[in-house]
Motif scaffolding. Structure first.
Motif, PDB file in Angstrom:
ATOM      1  N   VAL A 468       0.573  -1.257  -0.338  1.00 17.97           N
ATOM      2  CA  VAL A 468      -0.173   0.101   0.133  1.00 17.97           C
ATOM      3  C   VAL A 468       1.172   1.260   0.185  1.00 17.97           C
ATOM      4  CG1 VAL A 468      -1.934   1.126   1.434  1.00 17.97           C
ATOM      5  CG2 VAL A 468      -1.965  -1.084   0.972  1.00 17.97           C
ATOM      6  N   VAL A 469       1.967   0.924   0.027  1.00 22.22           N
ATOM      7  CA  VAL A 469       2.856   2.295   0.558  1.00 22.22           C
ATOM      8  C   VAL A 469       2.960   2.945  -0.932  1.00 22.22           C
ATOM      9  CG1 VAL A 469       5.784   3.246   0.778  1.00 22.22           C
ATOM     10  CG2 VAL A 469       4.633   0.958   2.032  1.00 22.22           C
ATOM     11  N   SER A 470       3.284   2.380  -1.977  1.00 20.65           N
ATOM     12  CA  SER A 470       3.002   3.556  -2.851  1.00 20.65           C
ATOM     13  C   SER A 470       2.238   4.519  -3.268  1.00 20.65           C
ATOM     14  CB  SER A 470       3.198   2.307  -4.304  1.00 20.65           C
ATOM     15  OG  SER A 470       2.209   1.367  -4.433  1.00 20.65           O
ATOM     16  N   SER A 471       0.773   3.718  -3.328  1.00 22.62           N
ATOM     17  CA  SER A 471      -0.774   4.031  -3.123  1.00 22.62           C
ATOM     18  C   SER A 471      -0.593   5.582  -2.061  1.00 22.62           C
ATOM     19  CB  SER A 471      -1.951   3.608  -2.713  1.00 22.62           C
ATOM     20  OG  SER A 471      -2.788   3.761  -2.970  1.00 22.62           O
ATOM     21  N   LEU A 472       0.107   5.214  -0.962  1.00 24.34           N
ATOM     22  CA  LEU A 472      -0.117   6.089   0.139  1.00 24.34           C
ATOM     23  C   LEU A 472       1.462   7.644  -0.847  1.00 24.34           C
ATOM     24  CD1 LEU A 472      -0.485   7.081   3.054  1.00 24.34           C
ATOM     25  CD2 LEU A 472       1.253   5.771   4.033  1.00 24.34           C
ATOM     26  N   ILE A 473       2.130   7.265  -1.336  1.00 21.81           N
ATOM     27  CA  ILE A 473       3.215   8.748  -1.235  1.00 21.81           C
ATOM     28  C   ILE A 473       2.423   9.006  -2.417  1.00 21.81           C
ATOM     29  CG2 ILE A 473       5.062   8.817  -2.378  1.00 21.81           C
ATOM     30  CD1 ILE A 473       6.526   6.120  -1.171  1.00 21.81           C
ATOM     31  N   GLU A 474       1.786   8.108  -3.375  1.00 17.95           N
ATOM     32  CA  GLU A 474       1.159   9.257  -4.565  1.00 17.95           C
ATOM     33  C   GLU A 474       0.098  10.279  -3.827  1.00 17.95           C
ATOM     34  OE1 GLU A 474      -0.930   6.347  -7.133  1.00 17.95           O
ATOM     35  OE2 GLU A 474       1.132   5.709  -7.871  1.00 17.95           O
ATOM     36  N   ARG A 475      -0.741   9.908  -2.650  1.00 18.76           N
ATOM     37  CA  ARG A 475      -1.203  11.017  -2.208  1.00 18.76           C
ATOM     38  C   ARG A 475      -0.672  11.790  -1.541  1.00 18.76           C
ATOM     39  NH1 ARG A 475      -6.502   7.764   0.279  1.00 18.76           N
ATOM     40  NH2 ARG A 475      -6.712   6.149  -1.373  1.00 18.76           N
ATOM     41  N   ILE A 476       0.466  11.827  -0.979  1.00 18.75           N
ATOM     42  CA  ILE A 476       1.589  12.685  -0.104  1.00 18.75           C
ATOM     43  C   ILE A 476       1.452  13.359  -1.032  1.00 18.75           C
ATOM     44  CG2 ILE A 476       3.509  13.228   0.635  1.00 18.75           C
ATOM     45  CD1 ILE A 476       2.995  10.777   2.867  1.00 18.75           C
ATOM     46  N   ASN A 477       2.700  13.115  -2.150  1.00 17.43           N
ATOM     47  CA  ASN A 477       3.139  13.793  -3.282  1.00 17.43           C
ATOM     48  C   ASN A 477       2.007  14.760  -4.035  1.00 17.43           C
ATOM     49  OD1 ASN A 477       5.500  13.065  -3.334  1.00 17.43           O
ATOM     50  ND2 ASN A 477       4.803  11.511  -4.683  1.00 17.43           N
ATOM     51  N   GLU A 478       0.686  14.628  -3.729  1.00 17.82           N
ATOM     52  CA  GLU A 478      -0.431  14.763  -5.305  1.00 17.82           C
ATOM     53  C   GLU A 478      -1.098  16.079  -3.482  1.00 17.82           C
ATOM     54  OE1 GLU A 478      -3.407  16.343  -7.323  1.00 17.82           O
ATOM     55  OE2 GLU A 478      -1.906  14.691  -7.655  1.00 17.82           O
ATOM     56  N   ILE A 479      -0.544  16.443  -2.205  1.00 20.05           N
ATOM     57  CA  ILE A 479      -1.229  17.785  -1.534  1.00 20.05           C
ATOM     58  C   ILE A 479      -0.016  18.035  -1.371  1.00 20.05           C
ATOM     59  CG2 ILE A 479      -0.876  17.662   0.464  1.00 20.05           C
ATOM     60  CD1 ILE A 479      -2.456  15.107   1.681  1.00 20.05           C
ATOM     61  N   ASN A 480       1.431  17.783  -1.923  1.00 17.23           N
ATOM     62  CA  ASN A 480       2.721  18.647  -1.768  1.00 17.23           C
ATOM     63  C   ASN A 480       2.687  19.641  -3.065  1.00 17.23           C
ATOM     64  OD1 ASN A 480       3.586  18.280   1.143  1.00 17.23           O
ATOM     65  ND2 ASN A 480       4.733  16.772   0.308  1.00 17.23           N
TER      66      ASN A 480
END
Length: 601
Positions: A468-480
């Motif tokens: 699930v980590v890659s999906s979580l990072i995508e969400r973080i990148n979207e916010i940033n």
């Protein structure tokens, strides 16, 4: 700090409230020791002026006493007085005990003769009386130690002449003693008269009365008999008719002791009470509440938002990584041999000072296998472990394998959001809500000097499946996206140490800081790369330790589940650098539509 100095500081004002202290004895088992440390940790919040720890009965050397003094001073931050008896004690053993106390930062010794040999023979030690021990301490340590002595308001069982007993006490003062702690008693009038007699013959030391709570009738009578003290008529009249009802005895006995303590304080002979806790908590707490000596005010000197160590070797420590927020025992173990604070490994990753997780092996899970099974059972699935975490967050469990103590009220601003993601299988390990300029006197978040303001960044630490980590990072990148710097900073690593992050190697993120009059900004807790990886080692070692219990108990399903968790989950920490936003739910929005329990059902 010396007990006499603390007494003076606490009672400078004429109407200052009474102070109090607790006595504990060395437990017989390792589990009993861990339970006692947890109890001491809770009783710290009652704000005792000091605690004391007894020496082993019969005059035998107890290295556990010195080990406990080291822990209470260094880890728990409790001002500690160490009992030291001299009966049957050779000089080299006395030297070892004093050296250990000195090095741990302990400045207070209760110097005792101790019980004579059980067979009636003479002591084989190098000291015959407590006054000899006092002189020895003064000769070798000067004024470093504040020395207390025992006294007997109703007379010593080995001396029938009360005048001689008082003169012996005066000799202890003349030898260099600083304060008195008395044997237990219940006869208030006799104690007050005895205090006056002490003053009349020139005994000027502070007198601290020893208070024994009443828990059961049998224990009450037995202890009074052991100590050869008088039981006042009204005590017997109140307790004897209800002697078979333990709950009633404790209720009535507590009222009797409260009245006794109030009479002592009203007499103005004393302003401090010393409780013989018998390693229990409730009876003493009931007395303190009855005397209105327990408040919800933040009374401790919280210079940092973590428990201050009293060990002189840690006096320069001003920074800690937040990952050990609920793991003070293992943190101290891993940093015990550092000679540089705050520029140790956690504060500056370029330092060579570093301790491996093996240095805190005994602290990984601070409970016996039997106790661990009683506390946490055998979680066989992610759902079981999530439910265990929910019980902890709701205050139904006193600890988890990775959290030594009970959940604190600091969680309240984000409790609803944390419970929601845990219910969906996100295993939270640690967290902190955002704070924007609260007064440093705040009862929950406050720390540091008066008239200051404190700040916190919200952060969340959790375990999720590596898939699930890659999906979580995508969400973080979207916010940033589109920001000059990352709103959300993160670190993620699996058991093998494969690190993913959006920070630089040298980044040190202050997650707690404060601004105070007349001083620079203080940043006492941080998140940074090296300490995160070190904490990762410890967390997965905790899980391995827990796993070994399941294997030993042949709990196959729980063992298989935890093995899978260790092998296929990633530890993640996310920091929200926007501490101004309120209410701040940004981190929790990362988990929208993620339901791990549905995936694994």
């Amino acid at each position: 700090m010396k007990i006499t100095n603390k007494l003076l500081d606490s009672h400078k004002e004429e109407n200052a409230p009474a102070t109090f202290s607790f006595e504990f004895f060395t437990p017989k088992t390792s589990q009993g020791l861990q339970n006692l440390y947890d109890r001491m940790d809770r009783m710290y919040d009652l704000n005792p002026l000091f605690i004391d720890i007894t020496w082993n009965a019969g005059g035998r050397l107890s290295t556990l006493t010195t080990e406990m003094v080291q822990t209470t001073s260094t880890v728990l931050g409790l001002e500690t007085c160490m009992h030291l008896t001299c009966t049957n004690m050779k000089t080299d053993l006395i030297d070892q005990a004093l050296k250990s106390a000195y090095e741990s930062g302990c400045q207070n010794i209760l110097a005792l003769r101790g019980d004579p040999p059980l067979d009636g023979s003479e002591s084989t030690g190098d000291f015959k009386y407590a006054k000899d021990l006092i002189r020895y301490i003064r000769k070798h340590y000067g004024d470093h130690f504040c020395i207390g002595v025992a006294a007997y308001p109703e007379g010593h069982p080995e001396e029938s002449d009360p005048v001689k007993t008082l003169n012996y006490l005066k000799e202890k003062q003349d030898a260099g003693a600083d304060f008195i702690v008395t044997q237990m008693f219940y006869d208030t009038e006799n104690f007050i008269n005895w205090c006056d007699e002490c003053r009349q013959i020139g005994i000027t030391m502070p007198i601290i009365p020893g208070i024994m709570p009443i828990s059961t009738y049998a224990a009450f009578v037995r202890r009074a008999g052991w100590s050869e003290i008088a039981i006042p008529k009204h005590f017997n009249e109140a307790l004897e008719p209800i002697k078979d009802d333990d709950a009633k005895v404790r209720e009535v006995g507590t009222k009797l002791v409260i009245d006794m303590c109030q009479q002592l304080l009203d007499s103005k002979r004393v302003n401090h009470l010393h409780f013989y806790t018998m390693n229990l908590e409730k009876s003493t707490l009931m007395i303190l509440q009855g005397l209105n000596l327990v408040t919800k005010q933040q009374l401790h000197d919280m210079k940092q938002p973590w428990r201050k160590s009293l060990n002189p070797n840690r006096s320069k420590e001003t920074v800690r990584p937040i990952f050990w927020k609920n793991r003070k025992f293992s943190y101290i173990s891993r940093t015990a041999n550092w000679d540089e604070f705050p520029n140790g490994r956690w504060g500056d990753s370029r330092s060579p000072a570093f301790a491996s997780v093996e240095s805190c092996e005994s602290e990984l899970i601070r409970h016996s296998p039997k106790k661990a099974l009683e506390l946490w059972g055998t979680p066989n699935s992610l759902k079981d472990l999530a439910e265990l975490t929910i019980r902890y967050i709701n205050g139904e469990l006193s600890c988890l394998p990775w959290s030594d103590g009970q959940i604190s009220s600091e969680i309240e601003p984000t409790k609803k959001q944390i419970l929601d993601i845990v219910k969906h299988g996100i295993l939270t390990i640690n967290s902190q809500p955002s704070v924007n300029g609260l007064k440093s006197s705040d009862n929950v978040f406050g720390w540091g000097p008066k008239n200051g303001y404190v700040y916190q960044k919200q952060y969340l630490e959790f375990l999720i499946p590596s898939t699930v980590v890659s999906s979580l990072i995508e969400r973080i990148n979207e916010i940033n996206k589109g920001t000059d710097s990352n709103i959300l900073s993160f670190y993620a690593t699996d058991k093998d140490g494969q690190l993913i992050t959006n920070t630089q190697d040298s980044d040190i993120i202050a997650v707690t800081w404060g601004c105070f009059p007349g001083t620079e900004v203080i940043q006492p807790t941080i998140v940074e790369r090296i300490s995160f990886l070190a904490w990762k080692d410890e967390l997965f070692s905790i899980l391995d330790k827990w796993l070994s219990i399941f294997k030993h108990e042949k709990a196959t399903q729980a063992s298989d589940f935890l093995s899978s968790l260790c092998d296929s989950f990633t530890l993640v920490t996310v920091v929200d650098n926007d501490y101004v936003k309120s209410p701040n739910t940004r981190i929790f929005e990362l988990f929208q539509d993620i339901d791990l329990l549905a995936w694994t059902a």
